[in-house]
Write a protein that holds these residues in place. Structure first.
Motif, mmCIF file in Angstrom:
data_model
loop_
_atom_site.group_PDB
_atom_site.id
_atom_site.type_symbol
_atom_site.label_atom_id
_atom_site.label_comp_id
_atom_site.label_asym_id
_atom_site.label_seq_id
_atom_site.Cartn_x
_atom_site.Cartn_y
_atom_site.Cartn_z
ATOM 1 N N THR A 121 -22.130 -62.350 -24.741
ATOM 2 C CA THR A 121 -23.726 -61.939 -24.944
ATOM 3 C C THR A 121 -24.211 -61.447 -23.899
ATOM 4 N N ALA A 122 -24.964 -62.237 -23.047
ATOM 5 C CA ALA A 122 -25.344 -61.895 -21.171
ATOM 6 C C ALA A 122 -25.568 -61.172 -21.197
ATOM 7 N N PHE A 123 -23.862 -60.862 -20.168
ATOM 8 C CA PHE A 123 -23.174 -59.869 -19.489
ATOM 9 C C PHE A 123 -23.766 -58.730 -20.687
ATOM 10 N N TYR A 124 -23.722 -58.552 -22.272
ATOM 11 C CA TYR A 124 -23.942 -56.662 -22.590
ATOM 12 C C TYR A 124 -25.070 -56.886 -22.606
ATOM 13 N N ARG A 125 -25.951 -58.346 -22.682
ATOM 14 C CA ARG A 125 -26.843 -57.371 -22.009
ATOM 15 C C ARG A 125 -28.238 -57.185 -21.178
ATOM 16 N N ASP A 126 -26.862 -57.863 -19.940
ATOM 17 C CA ASP A 126 -27.633 -56.270 -19.333
ATOM 18 C C ASP A 126 -27.357 -55.491 -18.740
ATOM 19 N N LEU A 127 -25.820 -54.957 -19.048
ATOM 20 C CA LEU A 127 -25.465 -53.020 -18.947
ATOM 21 C C LEU A 127 -26.322 -52.599 -19.809
ATOM 22 N N THR A 128 -27.142 -53.459 -21.206
ATOM 23 C CA THR A 128 -27.360 -52.743 -22.038
ATOM 24 C C THR A 128 -29.521 -52.231 -21.767
ATOM 25 N N THR A 129 -29.465 -53.112 -21.388
ATOM 26 C CA THR A 129 -30.334 -52.722 -20.197
ATOM 27 C C THR A 129 -30.327 -51.998 -19.212
ATOM 28 N N THR A 130 -29.546 -51.436 -19.016
ATOM 29 C CA THR A 130 -29.543 -50.492 -17.806
ATOM 30 C C THR A 130 -29.290 -49.122 -18.087
ATOM 31 N N LEU A 131 -28.358 -49.179 -18.911
ATOM 32 C CA LEU A 131 -27.786 -47.834 -18.786
ATOM 33 C C LEU A 131 -27.923 -47.648 -20.604
ATOM 34 N N THR A 132 -28.142 -46.097 -21.246
ATOM 35 C CA THR A 132 -28.514 -45.721 -22.049
ATOM 36 C C THR A 132 -27.314 -44.727 -23.028
ATOM 37 N N ILE A 133 -25.876 -45.245 -22.577
ATOM 38 C CA ILE A 133 -24.713 -45.111 -23.342
ATOM 39 C C ILE A 133 -24.691 -45.746 -24.494
ATOM 40 N N PRO A 134 -24.088 -46.115 -24.859
ATOM 41 C CA PRO A 134 -23.309 -46.657 -26.835
ATOM 42 C C PRO A 134 -22.476 -47.431 -26.047
ATOM 43 N N VAL A 135 -22.662 -49.722 -26.277
ATOM 44 C CA VAL A 135 -21.700 -50.044 -25.264
ATOM 45 C C VAL A 135 -21.550 -50.662 -26.033
ATOM 46 N N VAL A 136 -19.710 -51.083 -26.864
ATOM 47 C CA VAL A 136 -19.321 -51.894 -27.509
ATOM 48 C C VAL A 136 -18.947 -53.253 -27.033
ATOM 49 N N ALA A 137 -18.580 -54.445 -27.546
ATOM 50 C CA ALA A 137 -18.398 -56.038 -26.958
ATOM 51 C C ALA A 137 -17.007 -56.283 -27.672
ATOM 52 N N SER A 138 -16.171 -56.474 -26.991
ATOM 53 C CA SER A 138 -14.747 -57.001 -26.820
ATOM 54 C C SER A 138 -14.224 -58.698 -26.673
ATOM 55 N N GLY A 139 -14.203 -58.932 -26.533
ATOM 56 C CA GLY A 139 -13.227 -60.147 -26.614
ATOM 57 C C GLY A 139 -14.380 -61.154 -26.723
ATOM 58 N N GLY A 140 -13.073 -62.318 -27.494
ATOM 59 C CA GLY A 140 -14.627 -63.921 -28.218
ATOM 60 C C GLY A 140 -14.492 -64.004 -29.592
ATOM 61 N N ALA A 141 -14.854 -62.733 -30.176
ATOM 62 C CA ALA A 141 -15.084 -63.337 -31.463
ATOM 63 C C ALA A 141 -14.250 -63.900 -32.046
ATOM 64 N N GLY A 142 -14.676 -65.400 -33.034
ATOM 65 C CA GLY A 142 -13.976 -65.781 -33.994
ATOM 66 C C GLY A 142 -15.122 -66.921 -35.546
ATOM 67 N N SER A 143 -16.148 -65.673 -35.192
ATOM 68 C CA SER A 143 -16.821 -66.057 -36.539
ATOM 69 C C SER A 143 -18.010 -64.692 -36.831
ATOM 70 N N THR A 144 -18.567 -64.577 -37.566
ATOM 71 C CA THR A 144 -19.907 -64.182 -37.900
ATOM 72 C C THR A 144 -20.507 -64.465 -37.649
ATOM 73 N N ALA A 145 -21.017 -65.216 -37.140
ATOM 74 C CA ALA A 145 -21.991 -65.735 -36.167
ATOM 75 C C ALA A 145 -21.758 -65.393 -34.833
ATOM 76 N N ASP A 146 -21.045 -65.283 -34.747
ATOM 77 C CA ASP A 146 -20.618 -64.814 -33.000
ATOM 78 C C ASP A 146 -21.275 -63.061 -33.005
ATOM 79 N N PHE A 147 -20.723 -62.374 -33.781
ATOM 80 C CA PHE A 147 -21.349 -60.755 -34.022
ATOM 81 C C PHE A 147 -22.786 -61.073 -34.615
ATOM 82 N N GLU A 148 -23.035 -61.552 -35.375
ATOM 83 C CA GLU A 148 -24.660 -61.765 -35.468
ATOM 84 C C GLU A 148 -25.648 -62.108 -33.723
ATOM 85 N N GLU A 149 -25.055 -62.785 -33.452
ATOM 86 C CA GLU A 149 -25.275 -63.163 -31.929
ATOM 87 C C GLU A 149 -25.521 -62.265 -30.681
#
Length: 187
Positions: A121-149
């Motif tokens: 999540t921290a890396f995706y936050r760094d990217l989305t803070t800077t970029l104006t295009i859609p960013v899709v996260a992948s790698g590590g999901a194991g629960s619905t809570a991971d998606f929420e986070e």
């Protein structure tokens, strides 16, 4: 091409096709066969000038850069992964491919992929803070809570999982229900 066409005639949702395209004509053929977007991975690294060529003809909304990365244990830097590996900094490379003309990033943590320990999540936050295009996260999901986070705390526009769904640990409907309960809009 036949498979892309057959799928597009039966499945009515946006489809990104990832394959080893080398020419603008090949991208055209995929789009004409029913793909909405072309996913470019290793090709973006081996021939970065390919991105603006495709963007100029079809628009940057038609290109998704696939960015796999891992943490280099020697330097603790996030490094882009390819079949031959690189020393490219993942964050800097993400900025570069956007500058070249991609319209979306699919970013996959190879270190977390299949672990079910949650998204980076921290890396995706760094990217989305800077970029104006859609960013899709992948790698590590194991629960619905991971998606929420990842949706609540990173700014990504999408998140994906494979093994957690394939192994019936959760369903897509369960993820959507959890996100809707938390006030996160989903389609």
């Amino acid at each position: 091409m036949d498979m892309v066409e057959a799928i597009s005639q039966q499945v009515f949702m946006p489809m990104t096709v990832v394959c080893n395209v080398r020419t603008v004509a090949e991208v055209r053929n995929l789009l004409l066969a029913g793909a909405d977007k072309e996913g470019i991975s290793t090709r973006s690294i081996m021939a970065p000038d390919f991105i603006p060529k495709v963007a100029q003809v079809f628009g940057n909304q038609s290109i998704v850069a696939m960015l796999d990365y891992h943490v280099d244990p020697r330097t603790n830097r996030k490094i882009v992964c390819t079949p031959g590996n690189t020393e490219l900094d993942a964050y800097e490379w993400a900025l570069r491919v956007v500058e070249l003309g991609v319209g979306e990033l699919l970013v996959n943590s190879m270190d977390r992929d299949g672990t079910e320990n949650g998204f980076d999540t921290a890396f995706y936050r760094d990217l989305t803070t800077t970029l104006t295009i859609p960013v899709v996260a992948s790698g590590g999901a194991g629960s619905t809570a991971d998606f929420e986070e990842v949706f609540v705390n990173s700014g990504v526009t999408g998140a994906m999982a494979a093994s957690a769904f394939h192994l019936d640990q959760m369903t897509i409907s369960e993820v959507k229900e959890t996100l809707l309960e938390k006030g996160i809009l989903v389609r």
